[in-house]
Design a protein around this motif. Structure first.
Motif, PDB file in Angstrom:
ATOM      1  N   LEU A 297       0.652  -1.376   0.467  1.00 22.44           N
ATOM      2  CA  LEU A 297      -0.286  -0.366  -0.182  1.00 22.44           C
ATOM      3  C   LEU A 297       1.001   1.255  -0.365  1.00 22.44           C
ATOM      4  O   LEU A 297       1.936   1.352   0.781  1.00 22.44           O
ATOM      5  CB  LEU A 297      -1.239   0.408   1.075  1.00 22.44           C
ATOM      6  N   THR A 298       0.329   2.298  -0.877  1.00 21.40           N
ATOM      7  CA  THR A 298       1.558   3.347  -0.441  1.00 21.40           C
ATOM      8  C   THR A 298       0.568   4.148   0.535  1.00 21.40           C
ATOM      9  O   THR A 298      -0.790   5.291  -0.364  1.00 21.40           O
ATOM     10  CB  THR A 298       1.798   3.795  -2.563  1.00 21.40           C
ATOM     11  N   PHE A 299       1.214   5.485   0.874  1.00 20.66           N
ATOM     12  CA  PHE A 299       0.736   6.086   1.894  1.00 20.66           C
ATOM     13  C   PHE A 299       1.384   7.033   0.804  1.00 20.66           C
ATOM     14  O   PHE A 299       2.391   7.853   1.305  1.00 20.66           O
ATOM     15  CB  PHE A 299       1.001   5.824   2.774  1.00 20.66           C
ATOM     16  N   GLU A 300       0.638   8.565   2.248  1.00 20.53           N
ATOM     17  CA  GLU A 300       1.035  10.288   1.950  1.00 20.53           C
ATOM     18  C   GLU A 300       0.427  10.650   2.705  1.00 20.53           C
ATOM     19  O   GLU A 300      -0.762  10.041   3.482  1.00 20.53           O
ATOM     20  CB  GLU A 300       0.494  10.305   0.719  1.00 20.53           C
ATOM     21  N   PRO A 301       1.121  11.583   3.462  1.00 19.40           N
ATOM     22  CA  PRO A 301       0.819  12.066   5.053  1.00 19.40           C
ATOM     23  C   PRO A 301      -0.538  12.829   4.939  1.00 19.40           C
ATOM     24  O   PRO A 301      -0.177  13.903   3.786  1.00 19.40           O
ATOM     25  CB  PRO A 301       1.714  12.427   4.967  1.00 19.40           C
ATOM     26  N   SER A 302      -1.546  12.491   5.286  1.00 17.14           N
ATOM     27  CA  SER A 302      -2.807  14.061   4.991  1.00 17.14           C
ATOM     28  C   SER A 302      -3.040  14.948   6.453  1.00 17.14           C
ATOM     29  O   SER A 302      -3.564  15.886   5.480  1.00 17.14           O
ATOM     30  CB  SER A 302      -3.545  12.755   4.669  1.00 17.14           C
ATOM     31  N   GLN A 303      -2.297  14.464   7.002  1.00 15.01           N
ATOM     32  CA  GLN A 303      -2.438  15.110   8.290  1.00 15.01           C
ATOM     33  C   GLN A 303      -0.633  15.139   9.576  1.00 15.01           C
ATOM     34  O   GLN A 303      -0.857  14.005   9.480  1.00 15.01           O
ATOM     35  CB  GLN A 303      -3.375  15.315   8.790  1.00 15.01           C
ATOM     36  N   VAL A 304      -0.248  16.353   9.701  1.00 17.85           N
ATOM     37  CA  VAL A 304       1.445  15.822  10.585  1.00 17.85           C
ATOM     38  C   VAL A 304       0.430  17.042  11.812  1.00 17.85           C
ATOM     39  O   VAL A 304       0.495  17.977  11.476  1.00 17.85           O
ATOM     40  CB  VAL A 304       2.790  16.354  10.223  1.00 17.85           C
ATOM     41  N   GLU A 305       0.331  16.567  13.037  1.00 15.45           N
ATOM     42  CA  GLU A 305       0.298  17.756  13.937  1.00 15.45           C
ATOM     43  C   GLU A 305       1.452  17.564  14.975  1.00 15.45           C
ATOM     44  O   GLU A 305       1.304  16.529  15.499  1.00 15.45           O
ATOM     45  CB  GLU A 305      -0.931  17.834  14.564  1.00 15.45           C
ATOM     46  N   SER A 306       2.007  18.542  15.803  1.00 15.79           N
ATOM     47  CA  SER A 306       3.337  18.233  15.863  1.00 15.79           C
ATOM     48  C   SER A 306       2.289  19.138  17.148  1.00 15.79           C
ATOM     49  O   SER A 306       2.067  20.652  17.322  1.00 15.79           O
ATOM     50  CB  SER A 306       4.272  19.033  15.996  1.00 15.79           C
TER      51      SER A 306
END
Length: 515
Positions: A297-306
């Motif tokens: 499965l190919t993934f891409e970050p749709s949301q990154v929260e720090s």
């Protein structure tokens, strides 16, 4: 009796907390700081099994970075959420989103990486990982896939040999299709010098585990597509008869040797069987790993929260202040309107708070419940829900007194009539919490979970503490005879004192007057 039982249960919960030395709830990411990464599978179709297997691989990757207490969970039908508390690392985003690389490589040589375990002699390798690798997986494969003839003809150079001699398990090495690879088993006890990639996971159709008929040991069966079948036939045919270890091929996932098998015979038709020192669990695990490699499965970050720890601490402080303000307002109203009965409310809320806090602490250890800001909001909302139960009960008692019942009788009949309303109201709240928990994503689940938990605790407190306490207080002079500060005085409720004390008193007074 039931009142005492409830207090004993709460006491036991705090006893467990003392025995385990766990006094604070597990805090969520938004309270202690860290990173949340939401990955979106970009494949057109995302089988649920593949998503679950991808989650397990990502969990191993995160653990391999030394990120403690990180959680990886599936969300919906194509999302994976990685929550890593106390972590602020840019490489974490790249790591968790990389597609797992599965490859079959010929073994050029191997040796013991440590004195704790000798290299395998039967060519089966150590089986499957029971713990995550000790270092981050290598970068995603690069380079061109060589023809199988070129892979078999490859001879290690002096640089390859020297590099392998200096290589230590845990070190990161390039993972390219057309070059050698230094890799170790998951336990870090055996290191391998592997040739270029002969077969990729893309060419594996499926894998399964089981015990063949007439045998006693579990095996893993593989089925390749046409390209993989041809490559496997050529690979195994060329390895048969060679001296160990050049008669072996390794199955590598993310730079870690999952298994190393000996080619005992040429395998035509694209169906292979891996046998060795497998248990049923390890065979099933290897089959799952291989299936995942065949369905990447190919993934891409749709949301990154720090979230910084400072911001999380400030949010916690503000949330607690809001809860205390809400509690103070409820108590001020109860004491102003219900007077002495406000102490019943205060005692009930205190018991509910103790039960809620101990439940959160213990659930954090047992099921991993984390207290986040939405969960705190759910606890604050529960203050109002619990107060509603008291209002329903107290007003029902007052209505019964106005209808001519004595105080002691009104406490029981009022409870009988108020109970269905309280139960229905709490069940509606509980149903809402369940539906929200099932349908919600992310932190909202914390709100739903806390709302449901506190609703159940409200039912327990009103049944096993508030009502029994009211029965006890009804027998006291202060409450039973309607003291002016009790909240049950005749003037405050608009009835005569004789009505408050009961009809028998009024009849006795009338008979005495006639006599």
């Amino acid at each position: 009796m039931v009142l005492l039982l409830l207090l004993v249960v709460i006491g036991l919960m705090f006893g467990i907390m003392a025995a385990t030395k766990t006094w604070t709830p597990k805090l969520g990411l938004d309270l202690q700081g860290g990173m949340t990464i939401t990955l979106n599978a970009t494949n057109k179709t995302v089988p649920a099994e593949s998503l679950e297997l991808a989650k397990n691989i990502i969990q191993q990757r995160v653990d391999g970075l030394g990120v403690g207490e990180a959680s990886v969970a599936t969300q919906g039908d194509r999302h994976i959420v990685v929550s890593a508390p106390n972590v602020q690392r840019d490489d974490l985003v790249q790591l968790v989103g990389a597609t797992a690389q599965l490859a079959f490589r010929p073994v050029l040589t191997y040796s013991a990486a440590g004195a704790s375990a000798p290299p395998p002699k039967d060519g089966t390798g150590p089986g499957l990982p029971t713990a995550p690798p000790s270092a981050a997986p290598p970068a995603e494969g690069e380079g061109a896939l060589l023809p199988i003839e070129a892979v078999l003809a490859y001879q290690p150079t002096q640089a390859d040999t020297d590099g392998f001699a200096a290589y230590e398990c845990g070190s990161k090495t390039p993972d390219a299709f057309d070059t050698v690879l230094f890799a170790c088993d998951d336990a870090g006890t055996t290191k391998y010098l592997l040739g270029p990639v002969a077969i990729t996971g893309q060419e594996l159709n499926t894998a399964a585990s089981g015990i063949p008929q007439g045998q006693f040991a579990p095996v893993v069966t593989l089925e390749f597509n046409s390209e993989g079948s041809a490559a496997l036939s050529t690979l195994t045919g060329a390895l048969v008869g060679k001296p160990e270890p050049t008669n072996m091929f390794a199955i590598v996932l993310d730079g870690v040797v999952q298994s190393a098998a000996t080619a005992n015979e040429k395998i035509p038709g694209g169906r292979a069987q891996i046998s060795g020192n497998f248990t049923e669990a390890s065979a099933a695990s290897l089959a799952n790993v291989l299936k995942f490699g065949s369905l990447p499965l190919t993934f891409e970050p749709s949301q990154v929260e720090s979230v910084s720890a400072t911001l999380g601490g400030e949010q916690l402080r503000v949330g607690l202040i809001a809860g205390l303000i809400g509690l103070a307002i409820v108590m001020a109203y109860c004491f102003a309107y219900y007077r002495g009965l406000g102490f019943v409310v205060l005692g009930s809320l205190l018991v509910a708070a103790l039960a809620t806090y101990s439940s959160m602490v213990l659930l954090g250890s047992v099921v991993g419940f984390s207290l986040n800001l939405p969960a705190i909001a759910g606890a604050i909302v529960a203050i109002g829900i619990t107060a509603d139960s008291f209002v329903i009960y107290f007003e029902r008692i007052r209505d019964e007194i106005r209808d001519g019942r004595s105080l002691r009788s009104a406490i029981d009949t009022g409870w009988t009539k108020a109970r269905p309303t309280i139960v229905v109201a709490d069940l509606v709240s509980l149903l809402s919490a369940v539906v929200l928990f099932v349908l919600a994503v992310g932190g909202v689940k914390g709100f739903a979970f806390t709302l449901g938990l506190t609703t159940l605790i409200d039912l327990a407190v009103i049944f096993f503490f508030t009502h029994p306490l009211m029965q006890l207080l009804g027998r006291t002079k202060f409450f039973g005879e309607g003291h002016k500060l009790s909240g049950l005085d005749a003037t405050h409720m608009g009835v005569s004192r004789d009505s408050l004390l009961g009809r028998r008193t009024r009849r006795t007074t009338r008979i005495a007057q006639e006599a």
